[in-house]
Design a protein around this motif. Sequence first.
Motif, PDB file in Angstrom:
ATOM      1  N   GLY A 220       0.824  -1.214   0.000  1.00  0.00           N
ATOM      2  CA  GLY A 220       0.000   0.000   0.000  1.00  0.00           C
ATOM      3  C   GLY A 220       0.854   1.259   0.000  1.00  0.00           C
ATOM      4  O   GLY A 220       0.584   2.206  -0.743  1.00  0.00           O
ATOM      5  N   ALA A 223       2.231   1.565  -3.404  1.00  0.00           N
ATOM      6  CA  ALA A 223       1.231   1.873  -4.431  1.00  0.00           C
ATOM      7  C   ALA A 223       0.959   3.367  -4.515  1.00  0.00           C
ATOM      8  O   ALA A 223       0.756   3.911  -5.600  1.00  0.00           O
ATOM      9  CB  ALA A 223      -0.067   1.120  -4.138  1.00  0.00           C
ATOM     10  N   GLU A 224       0.994   4.024  -3.363  1.00  0.00           N
ATOM     11  CA  GLU A 224       0.714   5.461  -3.364  1.00  0.00           C
ATOM     12  C   GLU A 224       1.721   6.208  -4.239  1.00  0.00           C
ATOM     13  O   GLU A 224       1.407   7.230  -4.825  1.00  0.00           O
ATOM     14  CB  GLU A 224       0.781   5.996  -1.922  1.00  0.00           C
ATOM     15  CG  GLU A 224       0.228   7.397  -1.773  1.00  0.00           C
ATOM     16  CD  GLU A 224       1.089   8.300  -0.922  1.00  0.00           C
ATOM     17  OE1 GLU A 224       1.836   7.785  -0.076  1.00  0.00           O
ATOM     18  OE2 GLU A 224       1.022   9.531  -1.142  1.00  0.00           O
ATOM     19  N   GLN A 228       1.157   2.772 -11.832  1.00  0.00           N
ATOM     20  CA  GLN A 228       0.534   1.508 -12.213  1.00  0.00           C
ATOM     21  C   GLN A 228       1.305   0.296 -11.689  1.00  0.00           C
ATOM     22  O   GLN A 228       0.711  -0.717 -11.345  1.00  0.00           O
ATOM     23  CB  GLN A 228       0.401   1.415 -13.730  1.00  0.00           C
ATOM     24  CG  GLN A 228      -0.702   2.328 -14.251  1.00  0.00           C
ATOM     25  CD  GLN A 228      -1.204   1.898 -15.604  1.00  0.00           C
ATOM     26  OE1 GLN A 228      -0.455   1.347 -16.400  1.00  0.00           O
ATOM     27  NE2 GLN A 228      -2.464   2.164 -15.887  1.00  0.00           N
ATOM     28  N   ILE A 231       0.192  -0.116  -8.174  1.00  0.00           N
ATOM     29  CA  ILE A 231      -1.171  -0.651  -8.110  1.00  0.00           C
ATOM     30  C   ILE A 231      -1.152  -2.130  -8.480  1.00  0.00           C
ATOM     31  O   ILE A 231      -1.854  -2.946  -7.888  1.00  0.00           O
ATOM     32  CB  ILE A 231      -2.114   0.150  -9.033  1.00  0.00           C
ATOM     33  CG1 ILE A 231      -2.282   1.571  -8.476  1.00  0.00           C
ATOM     34  CG2 ILE A 231      -3.478  -0.528  -9.161  1.00  0.00           C
ATOM     35  CD1 ILE A 231      -2.942   2.543  -9.416  1.00  0.00           C
ATOM     36  N   GLN A 232      -0.317  -2.489  -9.442  1.00  0.00           N
ATOM     37  CA  GLN A 232      -0.206  -3.900  -9.834  1.00  0.00           C
ATOM     38  C   GLN A 232       0.191  -4.758  -8.637  1.00  0.00           C
ATOM     39  O   GLN A 232      -0.365  -5.831  -8.404  1.00  0.00           O
ATOM     40  CB  GLN A 232       0.831  -4.053 -10.952  1.00  0.00           C
ATOM     41  CG  GLN A 232       0.925  -5.477 -11.474  1.00  0.00           C
ATOM     42  CD  GLN A 232       2.317  -5.840 -11.944  1.00  0.00           C
ATOM     43  OE1 GLN A 232       3.314  -5.394 -11.380  1.00  0.00           O
ATOM     44  NE2 GLN A 232       2.390  -6.629 -12.983  1.00  0.00           N
ATOM     45  N   LEU A 234      -0.169  -4.047  -5.371  1.00  0.00           N
ATOM     46  CA  LEU A 234      -1.262  -4.080  -4.390  1.00  0.00           C
ATOM     47  C   LEU A 234      -2.373  -5.007  -4.886  1.00  0.00           C
ATOM     48  O   LEU A 234      -2.908  -5.824  -4.135  1.00  0.00           O
ATOM     49  CB  LEU A 234      -1.792  -2.664  -4.164  1.00  0.00           C
ATOM     50  CG  LEU A 234      -2.756  -2.464  -3.000  1.00  0.00           C
ATOM     51  CD1 LEU A 234      -2.073  -2.748  -1.665  1.00  0.00           C
ATOM     52  CD2 LEU A 234      -3.299  -1.042  -2.984  1.00  0.00           C
ATOM     53  N   ALA A 235      -2.686  -4.891  -6.181  1.00  0.00           N
ATOM     54  CA  ALA A 235      -3.756  -5.698  -6.768  1.00  0.00           C
ATOM     55  C   ALA A 235      -3.374  -7.180  -6.773  1.00  0.00           C
ATOM     56  O   ALA A 235      -4.227  -8.045  -6.550  1.00  0.00           O
ATOM     57  CB  ALA A 235      -4.051  -5.227  -8.188  1.00  0.00           C
TER      58      ALA A 235
END
Length: 270
Positions: A220, A223-224, A228, A231-232, A234-235
């Motif tokens: 997290g 990701a901030e 992308q 986010i990848q 974290l996802a």
Amino acid sequence: REWQTIKEYEQIKFEYFEGIGKITINRPRYYNAFTPDTTKEMCDAMVICRENPDISVVVLTGAGDKAFCSGGDQNVKSTAGYIGKDGVPRLNILDMQKLIRSIPKPVVAMVNGYAIGGGHVLHVVCDLSIASEKAIFGQTGPKVGSFDAGFGSSYLARIVGQKKAREIWFLCEQYSAAEALEMGLVNKVVPHEELEDVTVEWCNKMMQHSPLALRMIKAGLNAELDGQAGIQELAGNATMLYYMTEEAQEGKHAFLEKRKPDFKKYPKMP
Ligand code: 2NE
């Protein structure tokens, strides 16, 4: 404390002790400057740390009591990067930076001396930095014909602020461990002889906590900042957790059993 060798390398040491994987750059003659081969070994060890479930926390340090790491080995710097055994110029330390950032386990820099240039960036990208009182910090790029405008600048600025990051890069000064602590560049400064004890103590504290919780927090926080790619990460973690649910298993089972999935029975949380 008896560190067990995990794998033998030429330019690094890679050891294990009670859940901790320790990677030590082992070129004290050059203040632990890295060549592409050193970096290749570090990346290999880091991938093992990621894959090995017995390793919960990674410690990165340098051999001897002079340097953590003094950056790229200037003896092998060529016109398009640093040259290793294969004669190809490259800047593969960026691969190591990405591995430190993306491994879903805490990485602690145990800064035992000079953390300079690309060696400074290495401690910057680690999750935590614990420094000996003897540690000295700084960037040298603009003085020696180099720079790191990636994590070495943008992430540094997230840590110490824009003004201080610009000062560090534009003036190329050296900073004491106390100054580093003052600007939030390190988490803790300890007497040199206590450096490993305190580092292991911090690792033990983290290992008492939920590894999944630490993993999600790291993803997290990344990701901030990482767009992308962040986010990848974290996802990917969210997908892993989803796979652990009965709801996700139902989808797979239905497909394999050639029937319609029944997702209605699963709760929809508020
Ligand atoms: C680290 C520092 C400040 C230490 O100074 P001092 O005076 O205590 O020691 P000395 O005598 O400079 O260094 C001891 C020995 O280590 C070698 C030196 O050449 C010296 O060898 P001899 O003279 O005894 O033969 N050494 C130290 N650092 C080295 C290096 N990076 N490459 C090869 N040999 C090295 C002082 O040594 C220093 O300033 N070192 C250079 C730091 C530096 O500029 N690093 C490269 C920055 S660029 C980079 O790393 C980079 C980047 O910016 C972007 C991407 C990737 C990499």
